[in-house]
Design a protein around this motif. Structure first.
Motif, PDB file in Angstrom:
ATOM      1  N   MET A  84       0.846  -1.175   0.000  1.00 14.12           N
ATOM      2  CA  MET A  84       0.000   0.000   0.000  1.00 14.12           C
ATOM      3  C   MET A  84       0.893   1.240   0.000  1.00 14.12           C
ATOM      4  O   MET A  84       1.802   1.365   0.804  1.00 14.12           O
ATOM      5  CB  MET A  84      -0.882  -0.024   1.251  1.00 14.12           C
ATOM      6  N   ASP A  85       0.654   2.153  -0.923  1.00 11.43           N
ATOM      7  CA  ASP A  85       1.496   3.334  -1.092  1.00 11.43           C
ATOM      8  C   ASP A  85       0.813   4.547  -0.469  1.00 11.43           C
ATOM      9  O   ASP A  85      -0.064   5.138  -1.070  1.00 11.43           O
ATOM     10  CB  ASP A  85       1.765   3.551  -2.579  1.00 11.43           C
ATOM     11  N   HIS A  86       1.228   4.905   0.751  1.00 11.31           N
ATOM     12  CA  HIS A  86       0.671   6.090   1.418  1.00 11.31           C
ATOM     13  C   HIS A  86       1.514   7.301   1.052  1.00 11.31           C
ATOM     14  O   HIS A  86       2.728   7.288   1.205  1.00 11.31           O
ATOM     15  CB  HIS A  86       0.685   5.904   2.941  1.00 11.31           C
ATOM     16  N   LYS A  87       0.859   8.329   0.582  1.00  8.72           N
ATOM     17  CA  LYS A  87       1.569   9.557   0.241  1.00  8.72           C
ATOM     18  C   LYS A  87       1.907  10.317   1.519  1.00  8.72           C
ATOM     19  O   LYS A  87       1.227  10.207   2.530  1.00  8.72           O
ATOM     20  CB  LYS A  87       0.715  10.406  -0.672  1.00  8.72           C
ATOM     21  N   ILE A  88       2.963  11.108   1.447  1.00 10.81           N
ATOM     22  CA  ILE A  88       3.331  11.967   2.564  1.00 10.81           C
ATOM     23  C   ILE A  88       2.701  13.331   2.326  1.00 10.81           C
ATOM     24  O   ILE A  88       2.758  13.869   1.211  1.00 10.81           O
ATOM     25  CB  ILE A  88       4.862  12.076   2.687  1.00 10.81           C
ATOM     26  N   VAL A  89       2.067  13.871   3.369  1.00  4.85           N
ATOM     27  CA  VAL A  89       1.427  15.173   3.261  1.00  4.85           C
ATOM     28  C   VAL A  89       1.947  16.110   4.347  1.00  4.85           C
ATOM     29  O   VAL A  89       2.396  15.674   5.407  1.00  4.85           O
ATOM     30  CB  VAL A  89      -0.113  15.078   3.340  1.00  4.85           C
ATOM     31  N   GLU A  90       1.876  17.386   4.051  1.00  7.85           N
ATOM     32  CA  GLU A  90       2.169  18.439   5.015  1.00  7.85           C
ATOM     33  C   GLU A  90       0.883  19.245   5.192  1.00  7.85           C
ATOM     34  O   GLU A  90       0.243  19.622   4.205  1.00  7.85           O
ATOM     35  CB  GLU A  90       3.282  19.337   4.487  1.00  7.85           C
ATOM     36  N   VAL A  91       0.501  19.494   6.430  1.00  5.56           N
ATOM     37  CA  VAL A  91      -0.746  20.198   6.718  1.00  5.56           C
ATOM     38  C   VAL A  91      -0.441  21.422   7.584  1.00  5.56           C
ATOM     39  O   VAL A  91       0.204  21.309   8.620  1.00  5.56           O
ATOM     40  CB  VAL A  91      -1.754  19.285   7.453  1.00  5.56           C
ATOM     41  N   LEU A  92      -0.902  22.580   7.138  1.00 10.17           N
ATOM     42  CA  LEU A  92      -0.847  23.807   7.914  1.00 10.17           C
ATOM     43  C   LEU A  92      -2.237  24.004   8.506  1.00 10.17           C
ATOM     44  O   LEU A  92      -3.210  24.097   7.755  1.00 10.17           O
ATOM     45  CB  LEU A  92      -0.466  24.983   7.007  1.00 10.17           C
ATOM     46  N   TRP A  93      -2.316  24.037   9.834  1.00  9.19           N
ATOM     47  CA  TRP A  93      -3.646  24.057  10.442  1.00  9.19           C
ATOM     48  C   TRP A  93      -3.675  24.809  11.766  1.00  9.19           C
ATOM     49  O   TRP A  93      -2.645  25.056  12.378  1.00  9.19           O
ATOM     50  CB  TRP A  93      -4.174  22.642  10.608  1.00  9.19           C
ATOM     51  N   GLU A  94      -4.887  25.174  12.167  1.00 13.41           N
ATOM     52  CA  GLU A  94      -5.128  25.862  13.429  1.00 13.41           C
ATOM     53  C   GLU A  94      -5.546  24.839  14.478  1.00 13.41           C
ATOM     54  O   GLU A  94      -6.445  24.042  14.247  1.00 13.41           O
ATOM     55  CB  GLU A  94      -6.238  26.890  13.285  1.00 13.41           C
ATOM     56  N   ASP A  95      -4.888  24.884  15.628  1.00 16.22           N
ATOM     57  CA  ASP A  95      -5.153  23.917  16.686  1.00 16.22           C
ATOM     58  C   ASP A  95      -5.671  24.639  17.928  1.00 16.22           C
ATOM     59  O   ASP A  95      -5.335  25.789  18.194  1.00 16.22           O
ATOM     60  CB  ASP A  95      -3.873  23.164  17.017  1.00 16.22           C
ATOM     61  N   ALA A  96      -6.470  23.936  18.686  1.00 18.75           N
ATOM     62  CA  ALA A  96      -6.938  24.441  19.970  1.00 18.75           C
ATOM     63  C   ALA A  96      -5.818  24.336  20.998  1.00 18.75           C
ATOM     64  O   ALA A  96      -4.858  23.594  20.813  1.00 18.75           O
ATOM     65  CB  ALA A  96      -8.144  23.622  20.438  1.00 18.75           C
ATOM     66  N   TRP A  97      -5.937  25.081  22.073  1.00 18.49           N
ATOM     67  CA  TRP A  97      -4.980  24.978  23.169  1.00 18.49           C
ATOM     68  C   TRP A  97      -5.703  25.316  24.460  1.00 18.49           C
ATOM     69  O   TRP A  97      -6.812  25.836  24.449  1.00 18.49           O
ATOM     70  CB  TRP A  97      -3.757  25.850  22.939  1.00 18.49           C
ATOM     71  N   VAL A  98      -5.081  25.006  25.576  1.00 21.00           N
ATOM     72  CA  VAL A  98      -5.704  25.157  26.884  1.00 21.00           C
ATOM     73  C   VAL A  98      -4.786  25.951  27.799  1.00 21.00           C
ATOM     74  O   VAL A  98      -3.576  25.738  27.805  1.00 21.00           O
ATOM     75  CB  VAL A  98      -5.968  23.768  27.524  1.00 21.00           C
ATOM     76  N   GLU A  99      -5.354  26.830  28.582  1.00 22.39           N
ATOM     77  CA  GLU A  99      -4.622  27.541  29.632  1.00 22.39           C
ATOM     78  C   GLU A  99      -5.189  27.093  30.965  1.00 22.39           C
ATOM     79  O   GLU A  99      -6.389  27.249  31.203  1.00 22.39           O
ATOM     80  CB  GLU A  99      -4.778  29.057  29.465  1.00 22.39           C
ATOM     81  N   CYS A 100      -4.366  26.513  31.804  1.00 23.06           N
ATOM     82  CA  CYS A 100      -4.827  25.953  33.084  1.00 23.06           C
ATOM     83  C   CYS A 100      -4.614  26.895  34.265  1.00 23.06           C
ATOM     84  O   CYS A 100      -4.978  26.553  35.385  1.00 23.06           O
ATOM     85  CB  CYS A 100      -4.141  24.623  33.346  1.00 23.06           C
ATOM     86  N   GLU A 101      -4.027  28.034  34.016  1.00 22.28           N
ATOM     87  CA  GLU A 101      -3.808  29.020  35.078  1.00 22.28           C
ATOM     88  C   GLU A 101      -4.986  30.005  35.121  1.00 22.28           C
ATOM     89  O   GLU A 101      -5.767  30.087  34.178  1.00 22.28           O
ATOM     90  CB  GLU A 101      -2.506  29.785  34.809  1.00 22.28           C
ATOM     91  N   ASP A 102      -5.070  30.785  36.204  1.00 20.62           N
ATOM     92  CA  ASP A 102      -6.084  31.838  36.281  1.00 20.62           C
ATOM     93  C   ASP A 102      -5.873  32.804  35.124  1.00 20.62           C
ATOM     94  O   ASP A 102      -4.736  33.081  34.729  1.00 20.62           O
ATOM     95  CB  ASP A 102      -5.984  32.595  37.610  1.00 20.62           C
ATOM     96  N   PHE A 103      -6.978  33.305  34.573  1.00 21.93           N
ATOM     97  CA  PHE A 103      -6.903  34.091  33.351  1.00 21.93           C
ATOM     98  C   PHE A 103      -7.954  35.192  33.393  1.00 21.93           C
ATOM     99  O   PHE A 103      -9.111  34.942  33.738  1.00 21.93           O
ATOM    100  CB  PHE A 103      -7.148  33.164  32.147  1.00 21.93           C
ATOM    101  N   LYS A 104      -7.578  36.412  33.043  1.00 23.33           N
ATOM    102  CA  LYS A 104      -8.521  37.529  33.011  1.00 23.33           C
ATOM    103  C   LYS A 104      -9.398  37.425  31.775  1.00 23.33           C
ATOM    104  O   LYS A 104      -8.899  37.321  30.645  1.00 23.33           O
ATOM    105  CB  LYS A 104      -7.785  38.864  33.000  1.00 23.33           C
ATOM    106  N   ILE A 105     -10.704  37.454  31.965  1.00 23.73           N
ATOM    107  CA  ILE A 105     -11.650  37.368  30.853  1.00 23.73           C
ATOM    108  C   ILE A 105     -11.434  38.501  29.862  1.00 23.73           C
ATOM    109  O   ILE A 105     -11.628  38.332  28.659  1.00 23.73           O
ATOM    110  CB  ILE A 105     -13.100  37.344  31.376  1.00 23.73           C
ATOM    111  N   SER A 106     -11.000  39.646  30.322  1.00 22.39           N
ATOM    112  CA  SER A 106     -10.782  40.793  29.433  1.00 22.39           C
ATOM    113  C   SER A 106      -9.726  40.513  28.364  1.00 22.39           C
ATOM    114  O   SER A 106      -9.705  41.167  27.324  1.00 22.39           O
ATOM    115  CB  SER A 106     -10.380  42.029  30.246  1.00 22.39           C
ATOM    116  N   LYS A 107      -8.862  39.525  28.595  1.00 18.71           N
ATOM    117  CA  LYS A 107      -7.829  39.165  27.611  1.00 18.71           C
ATOM    118  C   LYS A 107      -8.328  38.149  26.573  1.00 18.71           C
ATOM    119  O   LYS A 107      -7.661  37.907  25.573  1.00 18.71           O
ATOM    120  CB  LYS A 107      -6.596  38.607  28.317  1.00 18.71           C
ATOM    121  N   ALA A 108      -9.470  37.556  26.807  1.00 24.58           N
ATOM    122  CA  ALA A 108      -9.990  36.505  25.925  1.00 24.58           C
ATOM    123  C   ALA A 108     -10.149  36.932  24.465  1.00 24.58           C
ATOM    124  O   ALA A 108      -9.825  36.146  23.567  1.00 24.58           O
ATOM    125  CB  ALA A 108     -11.306  35.956  26.469  1.00 24.58           C
ATOM    126  N   PRO A 109     -10.620  38.139  24.160  1.00 25.88           N
ATOM    127  CA  PRO A 109     -10.765  38.518  22.746  1.00 25.88           C
ATOM    128  C   PRO A 109      -9.460  38.520  21.945  1.00 25.88           C
ATOM    129  O   PRO A 109      -9.483  38.424  20.722  1.00 25.88           O
ATOM    130  CB  PRO A 109     -11.356  39.932  22.812  1.00 25.88           C
TER     131      PRO A 109
END
Length: 79
Positions: free
Chosen positions: A1-26
């Motif tokens: 089976m011949d699998h092609k190699i691909v490169e993907v440019l994408w947007e990923d989610a992330w998490v902040e586990c420290e206290d965070f000011k809501i005013s910075k969210a935007p």
């Protein structure tokens, strides 16, 4: 089976586990990633990549990554 190699440019989610000011969210943005892997599948919802293909059984792959089309900025197939 011949699998092609691909490169993907994408947007990923992330998490902040420290206290965070809501005013910075935007000002928050997704993380932009570049991922390279073997193309296992693509459908109307996502691309599916894998990091490893077993030489003694190419129908089995390891470390599968599912990237939704809605997160993909661009992608390329390498010959």
């Amino acid at each position: 089976m011949d699998h092609k190699i691909v490169e993907v440019l994408w947007e990923d989610a992330w998490v902040e586990c420290e206290d965070f000011k809501i005013s910075k969210a935007p000002s928050l943005k997704p993380v932009i990633r570049t991922t390279v892997g073997f193309l296992v599948s693509k459908n109307d919802k996502c691309l599916v990549l894998a990091t490893d293909i077993y030489q003694n059984n190419p129908k089995i792959v390891n470390t599968v990554m599912v990237i939704p089309w809605s997160a993909i900025l661009d992608w390329w197939v390498y010959e």
